[in-house]
Design a protein around this motif. Structure first.
Motif, PDB file in Angstrom:
ATOM      1  N   LEU A  68       0.822  -1.212   0.000  1.00  0.00           N
ATOM      2  CA  LEU A  68       0.000   0.000   0.000  1.00  0.00           C
ATOM      3  C   LEU A  68       0.853   1.258   0.000  1.00  0.00           C
ATOM      4  CD1 LEU A  68      -2.859  -1.128   2.398  1.00  0.00           C
ATOM      5  CD2 LEU A  68      -2.993  -0.794  -0.091  1.00  0.00           C
ATOM      6  N   ARG A  69       1.980   1.209   0.690  1.00  0.00           N
ATOM      7  CA  ARG A  69       2.865   2.374   0.685  1.00  0.00           C
ATOM      8  C   ARG A  69       3.505   2.558  -0.693  1.00  0.00           C
ATOM      9  NH1 ARG A  69       7.436   4.263   4.936  1.00  0.00           N
ATOM     10  NH2 ARG A  69       7.859   6.211   3.854  1.00  0.00           N
ATOM     11  N   LEU A  70       3.885   1.476  -1.337  1.00  0.00           N
ATOM     12  CA  LEU A  70       4.480   1.556  -2.671  1.00  0.00           C
ATOM     13  C   LEU A  70       3.525   2.187  -3.682  1.00  0.00           C
ATOM     14  CD1 LEU A  70       6.189  -1.924  -2.883  1.00  0.00           C
ATOM     15  CD2 LEU A  70       7.344   0.249  -3.271  1.00  0.00           C
ATOM     16  N   ILE A  71       2.253   1.912  -3.548  1.00  0.00           N
ATOM     17  CA  ILE A  71       1.265   2.358  -4.533  1.00  0.00           C
ATOM     18  C   ILE A  71       0.572   3.665  -4.131  1.00  0.00           C
ATOM     19  CG2 ILE A  71      -0.745   1.097  -3.653  1.00  0.00           C
ATOM     20  CD1 ILE A  71       0.357   1.161  -7.299  1.00  0.00           C
ATOM     21  N   SER A  72       0.928   4.206  -2.980  1.00  0.00           N
ATOM     22  CA  SER A  72       0.194   5.360  -2.430  1.00  0.00           C
ATOM     23  C   SER A  72       0.189   6.583  -3.338  1.00  0.00           C
ATOM     24  CB  SER A  72       0.733   5.725  -1.048  1.00  0.00           C
ATOM     25  OG  SER A  72       2.074   6.148  -1.138  1.00  0.00           O
ATOM     26  N   ALA A  73       1.222   6.811  -4.131  1.00  0.00           N
ATOM     27  CA  ALA A  73       1.231   7.973  -5.033  1.00  0.00           C
ATOM     28  C   ALA A  73       0.202   7.813  -6.158  1.00  0.00           C
ATOM     29  CB  ALA A  73       2.621   8.174  -5.625  1.00  0.00           C
ATOM     30  N   GLN A  74       0.108   6.630  -6.726  1.00  0.00           N
ATOM     31  CA  GLN A  74      -0.836   6.381  -7.814  1.00  0.00           C
ATOM     32  C   GLN A  74      -2.246   6.089  -7.307  1.00  0.00           C
ATOM     33  OE1 GLN A  74       2.142   4.792  -7.297  1.00  0.00           O
ATOM     34  NE2 GLN A  74       2.898   3.897  -9.191  1.00  0.00           N
ATOM     35  N   CYS A  75      -2.339   5.580  -6.097  1.00  0.00           N
ATOM     36  CA  CYS A  75      -3.605   5.053  -5.589  1.00  0.00           C
ATOM     37  C   CYS A  75      -3.694   5.313  -4.082  1.00  0.00           C
ATOM     38  CB  CYS A  75      -3.632   3.557  -5.912  1.00  0.00           C
ATOM     39  SG  CYS A  75      -5.126   2.687  -5.534  1.00  0.00           S
ATOM     40  N   PRO A  76      -3.945   6.573  -3.671  1.00  0.00           N
ATOM     41  CA  PRO A  76      -3.889   6.917  -2.246  1.00  0.00           C
ATOM     42  C   PRO A  76      -4.886   6.174  -1.351  1.00  0.00           C
ATOM     43  CG  PRO A  76      -4.295   8.868  -3.609  1.00  0.00           C
ATOM     44  CD  PRO A  76      -4.218   7.700  -4.517  1.00  0.00           C
ATOM     45  N   SER A  77      -6.001   5.754  -1.909  1.00  0.00           N
ATOM     46  CA  SER A  77      -6.983   5.043  -1.081  1.00  0.00           C
ATOM     47  C   SER A  77      -7.131   3.593  -1.526  1.00  0.00           C
ATOM     48  CB  SER A  77      -8.334   5.761  -1.123  1.00  0.00           C
ATOM     49  OG  SER A  77      -8.776   5.857  -2.469  1.00  0.00           O
ATOM     50  N   GLY A  78      -6.011   2.991  -1.897  1.00  0.00           N
ATOM     51  CA  GLY A  78      -6.023   1.621  -2.393  1.00  0.00           C
ATOM     52  C   GLY A  78      -6.400   0.597  -1.336  1.00  0.00           C
ATOM     53  N   GLN A  79      -6.989  -0.480  -1.813  1.00  0.00           N
ATOM     54  CA  GLN A  79      -7.349  -1.595  -0.951  1.00  0.00           C
ATOM     55  C   GLN A  79      -6.856  -2.886  -1.579  1.00  0.00           C
ATOM     56  OE1 GLN A  79     -11.617  -1.326  -0.667  1.00  0.00           O
ATOM     57  NE2 GLN A  79     -11.495  -0.018   1.133  1.00  0.00           N
ATOM     58  N   ILE A  80      -6.354  -3.763  -0.755  1.00  0.00           N
ATOM     59  CA  ILE A  80      -5.892  -5.065  -1.233  1.00  0.00           C
ATOM     60  C   ILE A  80      -7.112  -5.950  -1.421  1.00  0.00           C
ATOM     61  CG2 ILE A  80      -4.560  -7.121  -0.639  1.00  0.00           C
ATOM     62  CD1 ILE A  80      -2.663  -5.151   0.836  1.00  0.00           C
ATOM     63  N   VAL A  81      -7.263  -6.475  -2.632  1.00  0.00           N
ATOM     64  CA  VAL A  81      -8.425  -7.315  -2.916  1.00  0.00           C
ATOM     65  C   VAL A  81      -8.085  -8.799  -2.915  1.00  0.00           C
ATOM     66  CG1 VAL A  81      -9.733  -5.544  -4.122  1.00  0.00           C
ATOM     67  CG2 VAL A  81      -8.170  -6.963  -5.414  1.00  0.00           C
ATOM     68  N   SER A  82      -6.838  -9.131  -3.230  1.00  0.00           N
ATOM     69  CA  SER A  82      -6.422 -10.537  -3.187  1.00  0.00           C
ATOM     70  C   SER A  82      -4.912 -10.599  -3.340  1.00  0.00           C
ATOM     71  CB  SER A  82      -7.079 -11.351  -4.310  1.00  0.00           C
ATOM     72  OG  SER A  82      -6.623 -10.929  -5.575  1.00  0.00           O
ATOM     73  N   GLU A  83      -4.385 -11.780  -3.133  1.00  0.00           N
ATOM     74  CA  GLU A  83      -2.963 -11.997  -3.376  1.00  0.00           C
ATOM     75  C   GLU A  83      -2.721 -13.466  -3.671  1.00  0.00           C
ATOM     76  OE1 GLU A  83      -0.448 -10.956  -0.112  1.00  0.00           O
ATOM     77  OE2 GLU A  83      -1.209 -12.533   1.152  1.00  0.00           O
ATOM     78  N   GLU A  84      -1.581 -13.712  -4.233  1.00  0.00           N
ATOM     79  CA  GLU A  84      -1.183 -15.065  -4.602  1.00  0.00           C
ATOM     80  C   GLU A  84       0.318 -15.177  -4.367  1.00  0.00           C
ATOM     81  OE1 GLU A  84      -0.826 -17.504  -8.833  1.00  0.00           O
ATOM     82  OE2 GLU A  84      -1.859 -15.599  -8.782  1.00  0.00           O
ATOM     83  N   SER A  85       0.759 -16.361  -4.001  1.00  0.00           N
ATOM     84  CA  SER A  85       2.200 -16.572  -3.858  1.00  0.00           C
ATOM     85  C   SER A  85       2.618 -17.748  -4.728  1.00  0.00           C
ATOM     86  CB  SER A  85       2.591 -16.816  -2.400  1.00  0.00           C
ATOM     87  OG  SER A  85       2.111 -18.058  -1.965  1.00  0.00           O
ATOM     88  N   ILE A  86       3.836 -17.657  -5.213  1.00  0.00           N
ATOM     89  CA  ILE A  86       4.395 -18.722  -6.035  1.00  0.00           C
ATOM     90  C   ILE A  86       5.739 -19.116  -5.433  1.00  0.00           C
ATOM     91  CG2 ILE A  86       5.307 -19.329  -8.310  1.00  0.00           C
ATOM     92  CD1 ILE A  86       3.315 -17.356  -9.514  1.00  0.00           C
ATOM     93  N   ASP A  87       5.900 -20.395  -5.130  1.00  0.00           N
ATOM     94  CA  ASP A  87       7.176 -20.899  -4.625  1.00  0.00           C
ATOM     95  C   ASP A  87       8.157 -20.993  -5.781  1.00  0.00           C
ATOM     96  OD1 ASP A  87       6.410 -21.136  -1.961  1.00  0.00           O
ATOM     97  OD2 ASP A  87       5.539 -23.118  -2.285  1.00  0.00           O
ATOM     98  N   LYS A  88       9.375 -20.528  -5.531  1.00  0.00           N
ATOM     99  CA  LYS A  88      10.402 -20.479  -6.567  1.00  0.00           C
ATOM    100  C   LYS A  88      11.625 -21.310  -6.193  1.00  0.00           C
ATOM    101  CE  LYS A  88       8.850 -17.216  -9.401  1.00  0.00           C
ATOM    102  NZ  LYS A  88       9.009 -17.220 -10.828  1.00  0.00           N
ATOM    103  N   GLY A  89      11.471 -22.246  -5.290  1.00  0.00           N
ATOM    104  CA  GLY A  89      12.602 -23.066  -4.865  1.00  0.00           C
ATOM    105  C   GLY A  89      13.135 -22.605  -3.530  1.00  0.00           C
ATOM    106  N   ALA A  90      14.458 -22.493  -3.434  1.00  0.00           N
ATOM    107  CA  ALA A  90      15.075 -22.081  -2.170  1.00  0.00           C
ATOM    108  C   ALA A  90      16.317 -21.250  -2.451  1.00  0.00           C
ATOM    109  CB  ALA A  90      15.448 -23.305  -1.338  1.00  0.00           C
TER     110      ALA A  90
END
Length: 107
Positions: A68-90
């Motif tokens: 949210l801090r990263l996107i605050s300039a483009q989207c000051p009232s942003g809300q997280i709607v979903s997320e996904e993670s991908i394992d890339k090994g170790a």
């Protein structure tokens, strides 16, 4: 010697989460902000789970606050709607390597 190490650690931790640090993450491809092609989502932030002072992408609260801090300039009232993670090994240390995709809607 201990005082010098403490000074460096405290100095670096003072940069944690700063705008300058976030730009370094972007330049180093630790984080990446992209417009979304998904309906109902304006931006997708890709975040690697690399280790840095004040940044722990594996911690949900930290990851969401950073996104949210990263996107605050483009989207000051942003809300997280979903997320996904991908394992890339170790990593060489044995720690799991992951990428998170945090989807944000501008309100």
């Amino acid at each position: 010697m201990r005082a010098a190490i403490l000074f460096v650690v405290l100095g670096l931790s003072g940069c944690a989460g700063s705008d300058a640090q976030m730009r370094l993450w972007e330049n180093g491809n630790v984080v990446q902000i992209e417009p979304s092609q998904i309906k109902g989502v304006d931006y997708v932030i890709r975040m690697k789970n690399s280790i840095d002072f004040g940044y722990d992408a594996d911690d949900t609260t930290n990851r969401h606050a950073t996104a949210l801090r990263l996107i605050s300039a483009q989207c000051p009232s942003g809300q997280i709607v979903s997320e996904e993670s991908i394992d890339k090994g170790a990593y060489a240390t044995g720690r799991p390597a992951r990428e998170y995709f945090v989807r944000i809607k501008c309100s």
